[in-house]
Design a protein around this motif. Structure first.
Motif, PDB file in Angstrom:
ATOM      1  N   MET A   1     -22.830  32.248  -4.091  1.00 60.95           N
ATOM      2  CA  MET A   1     -23.554  31.820  -2.902  1.00 60.95           C
ATOM      3  C   MET A   1     -25.060  31.894  -3.113  1.00 60.95           C
ATOM      4  O   MET A   1     -25.777  30.980  -2.746  1.00 60.95           O
ATOM      5  CB  MET A   1     -23.109  32.698  -1.727  1.00 60.95           C
ATOM      6  N   ILE A   2     -25.516  32.985  -3.713  1.00 58.95           N
ATOM      7  CA  ILE A   2     -26.963  33.136  -3.912  1.00 58.95           C
ATOM      8  C   ILE A   2     -27.485  32.087  -4.897  1.00 58.95           C
ATOM      9  O   ILE A   2     -28.615  31.627  -4.766  1.00 58.95           O
ATOM     10  CB  ILE A   2     -27.326  34.577  -4.351  1.00 58.95           C
TER      11      ILE A   2
ATOM     12  N   LYS B   1     -26.492  29.050  -5.065  1.00 61.29           N
ATOM     13  CA  LYS B   1     -26.662  27.795  -4.315  1.00 61.29           C
ATOM     14  C   LYS B   1     -27.952  27.814  -3.499  1.00 61.29           C
ATOM     15  O   LYS B   1     -28.661  26.816  -3.445  1.00 61.29           O
ATOM     16  CB  LYS B   1     -25.458  27.558  -3.406  1.00 61.29           C
ATOM     17  N   VAL B   2     -28.252  28.947  -2.906  1.00 63.20           N
ATOM     18  CA  VAL B   2     -29.497  29.062  -2.129  1.00 63.20           C
ATOM     19  C   VAL B   2     -30.701  28.938  -3.047  1.00 63.20           C
ATOM     20  O   VAL B   2     -31.673  28.231  -2.733  1.00 63.20           O
ATOM     21  CB  VAL B   2     -29.517  30.395  -1.350  1.00 63.20           C
TER      22      VAL B   2
ATOM     23  N   GLY C   1     -22.102  23.504  -7.783  1.00 64.79           N
ATOM     24  CA  GLY C   1     -20.723  23.930  -7.571  1.00 64.79           C
ATOM     25  C   GLY C   1     -19.751  23.249  -8.519  1.00 64.79           C
ATOM     26  O   GLY C   1     -18.816  23.876  -9.032  1.00 64.79           O
TER      27      GLY C   1
END
Length: 111
Positions: A1-2, A4-5, A65
Protein backbone atom coordinates in the motif's frame (compact mmCIF):
# COMPACT_ATOMS: atom_id res chain seq x y z
CA UNK A 1 0.00 0.00 0.00
CA UNK A 2 2.74 2.46 0.90
CA UNK A 3 4.49 1.74 -2.41
CA UNK A 4 1.33 2.82 -4.26
CA UNK A 5 1.10 6.07 -2.33
CA UNK A 6 4.78 6.82 -2.90
CA UNK A 7 4.49 5.99 -6.60
CA UNK A 8 1.46 8.24 -7.00
CA UNK A 9 3.15 11.10 -5.13
CA UNK A 10 6.46 10.84 -7.00
CA UNK A 11 4.76 10.60 -10.38
CA UNK A 12 2.51 13.56 -9.61
CA UNK A 13 5.42 15.71 -8.35
CA UNK A 14 7.53 14.80 -11.40
CA UNK A 15 4.64 15.65 -13.72
CA UNK A 16 4.01 18.91 -11.89
CA UNK A 17 7.67 19.87 -12.30
CA UNK A 18 7.62 18.98 -15.99
CA UNK A 19 4.37 20.88 -16.41
CA UNK A 20 5.82 23.96 -14.73
CA UNK A 21 8.86 23.97 -17.00
CA UNK A 22 6.72 23.46 -20.09
CA UNK A 23 4.40 26.26 -18.95
CA UNK A 24 7.24 28.70 -19.59
CA UNK A 25 7.58 27.27 -23.09
CA UNK A 26 3.87 27.97 -23.55
CA UNK A 27 4.41 31.56 -22.46
CA UNK A 28 7.12 31.90 -25.12
CA UNK A 29 4.85 30.24 -27.71
CA UNK A 30 2.11 32.76 -26.89
CA UNK A 31 4.41 35.73 -27.51
CA UNK A 32 2.59 37.99 -29.94
CA UNK A 33 -0.92 37.07 -28.89
CA UNK A 34 -3.04 39.63 -27.09
CA UNK A 35 -3.43 39.09 -23.38
CA UNK A 36 -7.15 38.34 -23.67
CA UNK A 37 -6.41 35.63 -26.26
CA UNK A 38 -3.60 34.12 -24.22
CA UNK A 39 -5.80 33.77 -21.13
CA UNK A 40 -7.88 31.08 -22.83
CA UNK A 41 -4.75 29.21 -23.88
CA UNK A 42 -3.25 29.37 -20.39
CA UNK A 43 -6.49 28.15 -18.85
CA UNK A 44 -6.64 25.29 -21.34
CA UNK A 45 -3.07 24.28 -20.56
CA UNK A 46 -3.44 24.44 -16.78
CA UNK A 47 -6.70 22.44 -16.77
CA UNK A 48 -5.26 19.86 -19.14
CA UNK A 49 -1.97 19.60 -17.27
CA UNK A 50 -3.61 19.01 -13.91
CA UNK A 51 -6.00 16.45 -15.39
CA UNK A 52 -3.16 14.70 -17.24
CA UNK A 53 -1.02 14.60 -14.09
CA UNK A 54 -3.82 12.98 -12.09
CA UNK A 55 -4.58 10.42 -14.79
CA UNK A 56 -0.94 9.55 -15.45
CA UNK A 57 -0.23 9.19 -11.73
CA UNK A 58 -3.22 6.87 -11.36
CA UNK A 59 -2.02 4.78 -14.30
CA UNK A 60 1.41 4.54 -12.69
CA UNK A 61 -0.21 3.03 -9.59
CA UNK A 62 -2.10 0.51 -11.74
CA UNK A 63 1.08 -0.50 -13.55
CA UNK A 64 2.88 -0.76 -10.20
CA UNK A 65 0.32 -3.29 -9.01
CA UNK A 66 0.61 -5.20 -12.27
CA UNK A 67 4.42 -5.28 -12.05
CA UNK A 68 4.36 -6.41 -8.43
CA UNK A 69 1.96 -9.16 -9.50
CA UNK A 70 4.56 -10.22 -12.06
CA UNK A 71 7.10 -10.77 -9.24
CA UNK A 72 8.98 -7.48 -9.52
CA UNK A 73 10.33 -6.06 -6.29
CA UNK A 74 8.18 -3.10 -5.18
CA UNK A 75 11.00 -0.55 -5.38
CA UNK A 76 12.01 -1.65 -8.90
CA UNK A 77 8.38 -1.65 -10.03
CA UNK A 78 7.91 1.81 -8.49
CA UNK A 79 10.96 3.22 -10.23
CA UNK A 80 9.86 1.82 -13.58
CA UNK A 81 6.31 3.12 -13.20
CA UNK A 82 7.43 6.60 -12.10
CA UNK A 83 9.98 6.89 -14.91
CA UNK A 84 7.68 5.60 -17.63
CA UNK A 85 4.67 7.67 -16.67
CA UNK A 86 6.71 10.81 -16.07
CA UNK A 87 7.87 10.54 -19.68
CA UNK A 88 4.30 9.90 -20.86
CA UNK A 89 3.11 12.91 -18.85
CA UNK A 90 5.78 15.11 -20.42
CA UNK A 91 4.72 14.04 -23.90
CA UNK A 92 1.07 14.76 -23.10
CA UNK A 93 1.97 18.20 -21.77
CA UNK A 94 4.00 18.97 -24.89
CA UNK A 95 0.91 18.13 -26.95
CA UNK A 96 -1.12 20.37 -24.63
CA UNK A 97 1.17 23.28 -25.51
CA UNK A 98 0.23 22.85 -29.15
CA UNK A 99 -3.45 22.52 -28.29
CA UNK A 100 -3.35 25.65 -26.11
CA UNK A 101 -1.65 27.60 -28.90
CA UNK A 102 -4.38 26.48 -31.30
CA UNK A 103 -7.00 27.66 -28.78
CA UNK A 104 -5.33 31.08 -28.65
CA UNK A 105 -5.34 31.25 -32.45
CA UNK A 106 -9.01 30.29 -32.63
CA UNK A 107 -9.90 32.95 -30.08
CA UNK A 108 -7.86 35.57 -31.94
CA UNK A 109 -9.38 34.76 -35.32
CA UNK A 110 -12.93 34.76 -33.95
CA UNK A 111 -12.75 38.47 -32.96
Amino acid sequence: MISKVITFALTFVANAAIGTVLFFFLIVALNGFAERDAHYAIGTYIAGAVLASLIVSSLAVLVLGWLIGRDFKPWIAGCLAVLAFSIVGGIIKAILILAATVVAEIVRSSR
